[in-house]
Design a protein around this motif. Structure first.
Motif, PDB file in Angstrom:
ATOM      1  N   ARG A  32       0.852  -1.189   0.000  1.00 34.61           N
ATOM      2  CA  ARG A  32       0.000   0.000   0.000  1.00 34.61           C
ATOM      3  C   ARG A  32       0.889   1.239   0.000  1.00 34.61           C
ATOM      4  NH1 ARG A  32      -5.186   0.173   3.734  1.00 34.61           N
ATOM      5  NH2 ARG A  32      -5.776  -1.269   2.085  1.00 34.61           N
ATOM      6  N   PHE A  33       0.610   2.158  -0.901  1.00 31.82           N
ATOM      7  CA  PHE A  33       1.488   3.292  -1.179  1.00 31.82           C
ATOM      8  C   PHE A  33       0.797   4.582  -0.785  1.00 31.82           C
ATOM      9  CE2 PHE A  33       4.200   5.845  -4.092  1.00 31.82           C
ATOM     10  CZ  PHE A  33       5.426   5.313  -3.728  1.00 31.82           C
ATOM     11  N   ASN A  34       1.507   5.469  -0.054  1.00 32.82           N
ATOM     12  CA  ASN A  34       0.963   6.781   0.303  1.00 32.82           C
ATOM     13  C   ASN A  34       1.164   7.740  -0.868  1.00 32.82           C
ATOM     14  OD1 ASN A  34       0.322   5.766   2.813  1.00 32.82           O
ATOM     15  ND2 ASN A  34       2.105   6.634   3.828  1.00 32.82           N
ATOM     16  N   LEU A  35       0.138   7.878  -1.676  1.00 35.71           N
ATOM     17  CA  LEU A  35       0.244   8.648  -2.915  1.00 35.71           C
ATOM     18  C   LEU A  35       0.469  10.131  -2.660  1.00 35.71           C
ATOM     19  CD1 LEU A  35      -2.643   6.916  -4.906  1.00 35.71           C
ATOM     20  CD2 LEU A  35      -0.189   6.564  -5.201  1.00 35.71           C
ATOM     21  N   ASP A  36      -0.157  10.681  -1.606  1.00 43.68           N
ATOM     22  CA  ASP A  36      -0.007  12.110  -1.341  1.00 43.68           C
ATOM     23  C   ASP A  36       1.436  12.439  -0.961  1.00 43.68           C
ATOM     24  OD1 ASP A  36      -0.287  10.651   0.978  1.00 43.68           O
ATOM     25  OD2 ASP A  36      -2.013  11.773   1.716  1.00 43.68           O
ATOM     26  N   THR A  37       2.052  11.602  -0.145  1.00 39.05           N
ATOM     27  CA  THR A  37       3.458  11.819   0.219  1.00 39.05           C
ATOM     28  C   THR A  37       4.350  11.793  -1.015  1.00 39.05           C
ATOM     29  OG1 THR A  37       3.176  10.868   2.430  1.00 39.05           O
ATOM     30  CG2 THR A  37       5.408  10.883   1.521  1.00 39.05           C
ATOM     31  N   PHE A  38       4.134  10.792  -1.862  1.00 37.44           N
ATOM     32  CA  PHE A  38       4.988  10.632  -3.040  1.00 37.44           C
ATOM     33  C   PHE A  38       4.858  11.807  -3.995  1.00 37.44           C
ATOM     34  CE2 PHE A  38       5.431   9.274  -7.478  1.00 37.44           C
ATOM     35  CZ  PHE A  38       6.742   8.818  -7.474  1.00 37.44           C
ATOM     36  N   TRP A  39       3.641  12.168  -4.364  1.00 37.94           N
ATOM     37  CA  TRP A  39       3.451  13.187  -5.392  1.00 37.94           C
ATOM     38  C   TRP A  39       3.809  14.585  -4.903  1.00 37.94           C
ATOM     39  CZ3 TRP A  39       3.587  11.804 -10.081  1.00 37.94           C
ATOM     40  CH2 TRP A  39       3.058  10.577 -10.486  1.00 37.94           C
ATOM     41  N   ILE A  40       3.496  14.903  -3.641  1.00 33.31           N
ATOM     42  CA  ILE A  40       3.848  16.223  -3.118  1.00 33.31           C
ATOM     43  C   ILE A  40       5.363  16.347  -2.986  1.00 33.31           C
ATOM     44  CG2 ILE A  40       3.696  17.728  -1.093  1.00 33.31           C
ATOM     45  CD1 ILE A  40       0.847  16.741  -0.713  1.00 33.31           C
ATOM     46  N   ALA A  41       6.026  15.297  -2.482  1.00 30.49           N
ATOM     47  CA  ALA A  41       7.488  15.323  -2.373  1.00 30.49           C
ATOM     48  C   ALA A  41       8.135  15.448  -3.749  1.00 30.49           C
ATOM     49  CB  ALA A  41       7.981  14.069  -1.654  1.00 30.49           C
ATOM     50  N   LEU A  42       7.605  14.728  -4.732  1.00 27.54           N
ATOM     51  CA  LEU A  42       8.146  14.800  -6.087  1.00 27.54           C
ATOM     52  C   LEU A  42       7.941  16.188  -6.675  1.00 27.54           C
ATOM     53  CD1 LEU A  42       9.431  13.194  -8.451  1.00 27.54           C
ATOM     54  CD2 LEU A  42       7.094  12.694  -9.229  1.00 27.54           C
ATOM     55  N   PHE A  43       6.768  16.760  -6.487  1.00 26.08           N
ATOM     56  CA  PHE A  43       6.474  18.100  -6.994  1.00 26.08           C
ATOM     57  C   PHE A  43       7.410  19.131  -6.376  1.00 26.08           C
ATOM     58  CE2 PHE A  43       4.058  22.117  -6.482  1.00 26.08           C
ATOM     59  CZ  PHE A  43       3.920  22.443  -7.822  1.00 26.08           C
ATOM     60  N   LEU A  44       7.652  19.042  -5.073  1.00 25.13           N
ATOM     61  CA  LEU A  44       8.556  19.977  -4.400  1.00 25.13           C
ATOM     62  C   LEU A  44       9.996  19.787  -4.863  1.00 25.13           C
ATOM     63  CD1 LEU A  44       7.086  19.821  -0.789  1.00 25.13           C
ATOM     64  CD2 LEU A  44       6.811  21.656  -2.463  1.00 25.13           C
ATOM     65  N   GLY A  45      10.358  18.539  -5.165  1.00 23.28           N
ATOM     66  CA  GLY A  45      11.688  18.285  -5.713  1.00 23.28           C
ATOM     67  C   GLY A  45      11.888  18.969  -7.048  1.00 23.28           C
ATOM     68  N   ASN A 139       7.258   6.947   6.575  1.00 22.90           N
ATOM     69  CA  ASN A 139       7.785   6.234   5.412  1.00 22.90           C
ATOM     70  C   ASN A 139       8.737   7.109   4.606  1.00 22.90           C
ATOM     71  OD1 ASN A 139       6.047   3.652   5.420  1.00 22.90           O
ATOM     72  ND2 ASN A 139       4.545   5.274   5.602  1.00 22.90           N
ATOM     73  N   GLN A 140       8.392   8.400   4.460  1.00 19.05           N
ATOM     74  CA  GLN A 140       9.242   9.327   3.717  1.00 19.05           C
ATOM     75  C   GLN A 140      10.559   9.569   4.451  1.00 19.05           C
ATOM     76  OE1 GLN A 140       9.030  10.594   0.787  1.00 19.05           O
ATOM     77  NE2 GLN A 140      10.541  12.245   0.828  1.00 19.05           N
ATOM     78  N   THR A 141      10.486   9.811   5.752  1.00 23.85           N
ATOM     79  CA  THR A 141      11.713  10.093   6.500  1.00 23.85           C
ATOM     80  C   THR A 141      12.615   8.864   6.554  1.00 23.85           C
ATOM     81  OG1 THR A 141      10.626   9.578   8.617  1.00 23.85           O
ATOM     82  CG2 THR A 141      10.590  11.870   7.879  1.00 23.85           C
ATOM     83  N   PHE A 142      12.037   7.675   6.676  1.00 24.00           N
ATOM     84  CA  PHE A 142      12.857   6.470   6.679  1.00 24.00           C
ATOM     85  C   PHE A 142      13.449   6.205   5.302  1.00 24.00           C
ATOM     86  CE2 PHE A 142      11.492   4.904  10.872  1.00 24.00           C
ATOM     87  CZ  PHE A 142      12.685   4.335  11.288  1.00 24.00           C
TER      88      PHE A 142
END
Length: 266
Positions: A32-45, A139-142
């Motif tokens: 199970r994937f946290n989509l909001d974490t992934f896409w927001i982090a990618l967008f900020l990158g 998950n993001q910090t780890f």
């Protein structure tokens, strides 16, 4: 999405649960994937790459603009920390440290947005759950801290060679010779393993704990009547500027220190 989930939160408990629920992909457990974490982090990158790339393309030796001044200030700050803490030569440590500081700062800064803003906008498009602060997701910090752990191993092998790094795992911190070296080898390896694993765990949990607490406080303030939200929210937001910046700086500095230790002999 069920009709029950699509409804607005009915009370304080439901409101808090709603804002602490991730937008997740289908799947169970690990898949199970946290989509909001992934896409927001990618967008900020990508924002980081765009802004700093734009400043690099427009850089001039004459009178610099505001953007160039800002980027140069950040780069010089990061460079000064590297010179103080990292005593080897590496083409990676500079870009890596800059990326860590700016990217973590941008992810932390999402906490300054009103807690209902992005979830409300997302609900217009049929998305009923959205968490805006990627670093409030463990998950993001780890993921970032585990990447640092692999970099530590890579820097160690690059500086000492595979044989030298393997030897260090079994001979430090208790150096011995003869039969005692064989006796202490398992103890040394256990201590080395504990030290290696403690670094990403402390990196991840420190950043996650501070940002999760900040996010939760903003959610609790949002539950108060509108006329008192600004009384409590404004001072906390001002103080949180320090927290956001400090946590990005600490994550960057610890990464530099860990990589510096990796290339030095015990």
């Amino acid at each position: 999405m069920s009709a029950e989930h699509a409804q607005a939160p009915a009370n304080a408990t439901e409101y808090i649960k709603h804002h602490l629920t991730f937008l997740q992909s289908h799947g169970e457990g690990f898949w199970r994937f946290n989509l909001d974490t992934f896409w927001i982090a990618l967008f900020l990158g990508f924002i980081f790459l765009f802004v700093f790339g734009l400043a690099a393309r427009r850089a001039t030796s004459g009178v610099p603009g505001r953007l160039q001044n800002f980027v140069e200030m950040v780069v010089e700050m990061v460079d000064a920390q590297i010179k103080d803490a990292f005593h080897a030569k590496s083409k990676v440590i500079g870009p890596l440290s800059l990326t860590i500081f700016v990217w973590v700062f941008l992810m932390n800064s999402m906490d300054f947005l009103p807690v209902d803003l992005l979830p409300k906008v997302a609900s217009w498009f049929g998305v009923h759950y959205l968490r805006a602060v990627p670093t409030a997701d463990v998950n993001q910090t780890f993921a970032m801290s585990i990447s640092v752990m692999f970099l530590i191993i890579g820097f160690s092998i690059s500086a000492k060679g595979l044989g030298g790094y393997t030897k260090e795992l079994f001979t430090a911190p208790f150096h011995a010779s003869g039969p005692m070296a064989i006796v202490l080898a398992p103890v040394n390896f256990a201590f080395q393993l504990i030290e290696l694993l403690a670094k990403p765990i402390s990196l991840a949990l420190r950043l996650f704990g501070n940002m999760y607490a900040g996010e939760l406080i903003f959610i609790l303030i949002a539950l108060l009547p509108w006329w008192i939200q600004w009384v409590l929210g404004a001072p906390w937001a001002i103080f949180h500027i320090l927290v956001v910046t400090l946590q990005a700086f600490v994550f960057m500095m610890l990464t530099i220190v860990y990589l510096s230790l990796a290339v030095e002999d015990h």
